[in-house]
Enzyme design. Structure first.
Site, PDB file in Angstrom:
ATOM      1  N   LYS A  53      14.614 -10.918  17.185  1.00 16.68           N
ATOM      2  CA  LYS A  53      14.482 -11.658  15.965  1.00 16.68           C
ATOM      3  C   LYS A  53      13.375 -11.295  15.179  1.00 16.68           C
ATOM      4  O   LYS A  53      13.236 -11.348  14.032  1.00 16.68           O
ATOM      5  CB  LYS A  53      14.235 -13.351  16.570  1.00 16.68           C
ATOM      6  CG  LYS A  53      15.399 -14.140  17.225  1.00 16.68           C
ATOM      7  CD  LYS A  53      15.105 -15.127  17.831  1.00 16.68           C
ATOM      8  CE  LYS A  53      16.204 -15.754  18.557  1.00 16.68           C
ATOM      9  NZ  LYS A  53      16.268 -17.222  18.999  1.00 16.68           N
ATOM     10  N   GLN A  97      11.301 -20.293  21.694  1.00 15.95           N
ATOM     11  CA  GLN A  97      12.499 -19.558  22.438  1.00 15.95           C
ATOM     12  C   GLN A  97      12.848 -20.469  23.832  1.00 15.95           C
ATOM     13  O   GLN A  97      11.702 -20.779  24.277  1.00 15.95           O
ATOM     14  CB  GLN A  97      12.135 -18.262  22.618  1.00 15.95           C
ATOM     15  CG  GLN A  97      13.344 -17.316  23.248  1.00 15.95           C
ATOM     16  CD  GLN A  97      14.489 -17.279  22.525  1.00 15.95           C
ATOM     17  OE1 GLN A  97      14.395 -17.220  21.051  1.00 15.95           O
ATOM     18  NE2 GLN A  97      15.892 -17.076  23.020  1.00 15.95           N
ATOM     19  N   ASP A 120      15.554 -23.689  13.796  1.00 11.49           N
ATOM     20  CA  ASP A 120      16.731 -23.757  14.997  1.00 11.49           C
ATOM     21  C   ASP A 120      17.535 -25.139  14.719  1.00 11.49           C
ATOM     22  O   ASP A 120      18.698 -25.003  15.343  1.00 11.49           O
ATOM     23  CB  ASP A 120      16.175 -23.846  16.215  1.00 11.49           C
ATOM     24  CG  ASP A 120      15.793 -22.559  16.887  1.00 11.49           C
ATOM     25  OD1 ASP A 120      16.580 -21.885  16.776  1.00 11.49           O
ATOM     26  OD2 ASP A 120      15.038 -22.513  17.809  1.00 11.49           O
TER      27      ASP A 120
HETATM   28  N1  GUN Z   1      17.642 -19.842  23.341  1.00 10.33           N
HETATM   29  C1  GUN Z   1      19.151 -19.553  23.383  1.00 10.33           C
HETATM   30  N2  GUN Z   1      19.684 -19.682  21.971  1.00 10.33           N
HETATM   31  C2  GUN Z   1      18.495 -20.107  21.389  1.00 10.33           C
HETATM   32  C3  GUN Z   1      18.348 -20.198  20.055  1.00 10.33           C
HETATM   33  O1  GUN Z   1      19.180 -20.128  19.059  1.00 10.33           O
HETATM   34  N3  GUN Z   1      17.160 -20.593  19.612  1.00 10.33           N
HETATM   35  C4  GUN Z   1      15.938 -20.747  20.487  1.00 10.33           C
HETATM   36  N4  GUN Z   1      14.906 -21.228  20.083  1.00 10.33           N
HETATM   37  N5  GUN Z   1      16.235 -20.512  21.847  1.00 10.33           N
HETATM   38  C5  GUN Z   1      17.274 -20.191  22.153  1.00 10.33           C
END
Ligand code: GUN
Length: 283
Positions: A53, A97, A120
């Site tokens: 990311k 996350q 998100d």
């Molecule tokens: N963990 C698994 N997928 C995601 C996501 O799309 N965003 C976040 N913040 N954590 C995750």
């Protein structure tokens, strides 16, 4: 043999377009769009996701602020960090996350993110607005799936769409987005009866259950569009929720794993960050 939907290529094109938009934004508002990413602990998969990311954020010319907190962090420490980023005018998006270490209250931490920085699309306000058909930040993975379907000009209106999985992150928002596209939507889950028959009726089948190669050829209608959201680490390597080798000969379109939905999720995170910045600047 189905047409393979190349998520990597579509994601690349989203990112290339974002590069220009991010540059224009900097020129117009004298502000470099900024995404803050918080990782707590040492979950190996999370570490890889976060690294990817951050790399992608910088690739499109955004600024990334990365915070890696120890596993032993307290609820208060994580909340304080989220709060300080919430109050920081230089920050356009905040991503925590998931999953967080077990001793932390995930919902309470996420609720500290203001809705306009919720890249998100996890917060109640964004999910609620999506449900109501109002402007909302949409969770990155389902947003990416819709983008993939549209990139192939696949007709959605009036089609039977079946989503396997009802998670807050994928299944539920996915169902809402497909409904918005005028699909007739069915959401299946672990208690669904006659799952095979329900899936076999799908024109659009979205697999988001987290079970390696769960969807077999006999669950798929001839000519269906199959999108695989699964990422499962097995001894044979990374596999999706769909048995690709079997299903590719039944479907009309199929997304592979890896190289399908995964890269799209990251591209849509950047798109969401850009959209959050636009809203914050009333652009
Ligand atoms: N963990 C698994 N997928 C995601 C996501 O799309 N965003 C976040 N913040 N954590 C995750």
């Amino acid at each position: 043999m189905a047409i393979i939907i190349d998520g990597k290529q579509i994601a690349q094109s989203v990112k290339e377009q974002l590069k220009d938009k991010v540059k224009d934004f900097l020129y117009k508002y004298n502000h470099q769009i900024t995404l803050a990413v918080i990782l707590v602990g040492e979950n190996p998969a999370s570490k890889v996701y976060v690294k990817n990311k951050i790399t992608a954020t910088e690739y499109v010319g955004m600024k990334s602020l990365s915070f890696h907190l120890p596993e032993s962090s307290t609820q208060e420490e994580v909340e304080n960090l989220v709060e300080s980023l919430s109050n920081d005018n230089g920050v356009d998006g905040i991503l925590v996350q998931l999953p967080l270490p077990k001793h932390l209250d995930e919902n309470k931490i996420l609720s500290k993110i203001p809705a306009d920085k919720d890249v998100d699309g996890f917060l109640a306000q964004n999910v609620g607005n999506l449900l109501l058909g109002q402007p909302a930040t949409v969770a990155c993975t389902p947003f990416g799936v819709i983008k993939m379907l549209k990139s192939q000009n696949i007709e959605l209106s009036g089609k039977n769409a079946v989503v396997i999985g009802r998670s807050n992150i994928v299944g539920k928002p996915m169902a809402l987005l497909l409904l918005q596209e005028n699909c007739t939507v069915t959401v299946c889950h672990s208690k669904t009866q006659n799952l095979k028959d329900v899936c076999k009726n799908a024109d659009i089948l979205i697999a988001a259950i987290g079970k390696p190669e769960f969807v077999k050829a006999d669950m798929v209608k001839e000519g269906a569009v199959v999108i695989d959201v699964g990422i499962n680490r097995t001894e044979k390597g990374l596999v999706g929720d769909v048995d690709f080798e079997q299903v590719k000969d039944v479907a009309s379109y199929i997304s592979p794993v890896p190289g399908g939905v995964g890269p799209m999720t990251i591209a849509m995170l950047l798109e969401n960050t850009y959209l959050c910045a636009l809203r914050r600047f009333n652009a």
